[in-house]
Design an enzyme around this catalytic site. Structure first.
Site, PDB file in Angstrom:
ATOM      1  CG  ASN A 208     -19.340 -28.414 -78.824  1.00 26.67           C
ATOM      2  OD1 ASN A 208     -19.731 -29.092 -77.874  1.00 26.67           O
ATOM      3  ND2 ASN A 208     -19.542 -27.111 -78.880  1.00 26.67           N
ATOM      4  CG  ASP A 304     -15.178 -15.268 -74.886  1.00 28.17           C
ATOM      5  OD1 ASP A 304     -15.781 -15.622 -73.847  1.00 28.17           O
ATOM      6  OD2 ASP A 304     -14.036 -15.641 -75.172  1.00 28.17           O
ATOM      7  CE  LYS A 341     -12.030 -17.529 -72.992  1.00 25.54           C
ATOM      8  NZ  LYS A 341     -13.144 -17.842 -73.866  1.00 25.54           N
TER       9      LYS A 341
END
Ligand code: CTP
Length: 399
Positions: A208, A304, A341
């Site tokens: 990215n 994650d 999260k």
């Protein structure tokens, strides 16, 4: 700031050695005591007389100097220092350090010391880019050696690229950060930064556009306030900050492992733009064009990292901070992300193209905590980093 700090300065053999004369002056202006060591190759570039005159100190050159062995052994020489600085650090000196060789005074001092070590590499761009030097660099960073520079630019040999030694004032700034007696002194803080690269085959990957600029600024600001920073970074465009321990990784899975190896910490700042997916069953051979059709890539979800650490039952850092890069409904998305999260704070920013934030030098963030949202004015990424470091220092001071 450097008053009474004792710096052992090892000057290696490179054209940049002349800049080390200025470095000595700047250090002494700030009150530091400099004990110079000149390698044999270093003597080809600067004279022992000018080094010792500027340092106001004897210059050490030989490993087996009987007088000095009696008066102050070589081990003693590096241990009485508060910091050992190698400038310029040549490819050869870096290789010796990475291997643990001790066949002259400089390498013996570096192997025998238990004092923090900082290096300012300087060499030809091809030597710097060579796989062996990059391997040695990783080893040294893994050993906790601080690295300043090198900078990109025109080189004495006529080539252009990374390899120029950092300027004396940049080295002084890194040395000052090393001795910073700030509010984060004694705190160990993890920072993730940069993008991750997820391989498709040995030559292709998914990535990215993260430059790693905000993460690097945060690492620098935390170190400047005295924290011990462990900087876990994917392949970023900007160099890692000076004065931190750098752990370089490529993939999200490697980043998670590096993060887990770093715990326990007092705080974790998760600024990396981690790829959400990796290619399932990446090929170990280069994919070739074929008459049978186009390759089909299957994706698997990456771990994650922020969520894994936030939700740890034992050993969770007391303060966990995530980022939320959003393009719309920033506050609502980021608030939900904080809950999902399980982190303590989220720094949310609007990365829609018209803001110019992604890849730019400024950032406009909203800090979201359990107490609510706080808009910070648009400012440089360095200023955001300093403000965040100050908030972290306040929060850790209260725990
Ligand atoms: N993050 C992480 N590991 C991942 C993905 C994200 O640690 N595999 C962290 C980032 O470092 C950042 C935060 O999670 O601190 C949010 O990242 P972001 O990409 O905005 O969120 P996503 O989890 O991708 O959520 P969404 O797809 O809803 O945007």
């Amino acid at each position: 700031m450097l008053a009474n700090k004792h710096i052992l300065l090892i000057i290696g053999g490179g054209i940049a050695a002349f800049k080390s004369l200025d470095l000595i002056r700047r250090l002494r202006e700030r009150g530091a005591q400099v004990t110079p060591v000149l390698t044999r190759a270093g003597e080809e570039f600067v004279t022992p007389l000018s080094v010792s005159a500027l340092a106001g100190n004897k210059v050490y050159r030989e490993l087996f100097d009987l007088g000095d062995e009696a008066e102050m052994g070589h081990i003693q020489l590096s241990r009485v220092a508060d910091l050992v600085v190698v400038a310029p650090a040549t490819a050869d000196l870096m290789a010796k350090m990475a291997q643990g060789l001790a066949n002259d005074l400089a390498s013996t001092l570096l192997l025998a010391t238990d004092t923090p070590v900082m290096i300012a590499p300087a060499m030809n761009v091809r030597m710097w880019d060579h796989a062996a030097t990059q391997r040695n660099l990783k080893t040294l960073q893994g050993d906790g050696i601080k690295v300043v520079g090198p900078n990109k630019g025109d080189m004495a040999c006529g080539e252009h690229g990374p390899g120029r030694m950092a300027e004396p004032m940049e080295i002084v700034a890194a040395i000052e950060a090393q001795f910073a007696d700030g509010p984060l002194q004694g705190k160990r803080i993890l920072v993730t930064s940069g993008p991750t690269h997820e391989p498709i085959d040995p030559v292709r990957y998914i990535a990215n556009r993260s430059s790693g600029a905000q993460g690097a600024a945060i690492g620098q600001a935390l170190a400047a306030q005295g924290a011990e920073v462990i900087f876990v970074t994917g392949p970023a465009d900007v160099p890692p900050p000076a004065g931190v321990k750098v752990v370089a990784v490529q993939t999200a899975q490697q980043m998670l492992e590096a993060v887990q190896d770093t715990l326990p910490v007092d705080a974790g700042v998760f600024a990396a733009a981690v790829a959400d997916w990796r290619v399932e069953g990446a090929s170990d051979k280069k994919l070739k064009k074929s008459k049978d059709g186009l390759p089909v890539l299957e994706f698997a979800e990456n771990p994650d990292i922020l969520k894994t650490v936030s939700r740890m039952e034992t050993g969770r850092p007391p303060l966990v901070i995530g980022f939320a890069a959003e393009t719309n409904d920033v506050l609502a998305h980021a608030t939900a992300k904080r809950e999902r999260k399980g982190c303590d704070w989220i720094l949310a920013n609007d990365v829609s193209p018209e803001t110019g934030i992604m890849g730019g030098s400024e950032n406009a963030v909203t800090l979201i905590t359990a107490q609510g949202a706080e808009d910070w004015p648009r400012m440089s990424k360095d200023a955001v980093a300093t403000a965040l470091a100050t908030r972290i220092a306040q929060a850790l001071g209260e725990t």
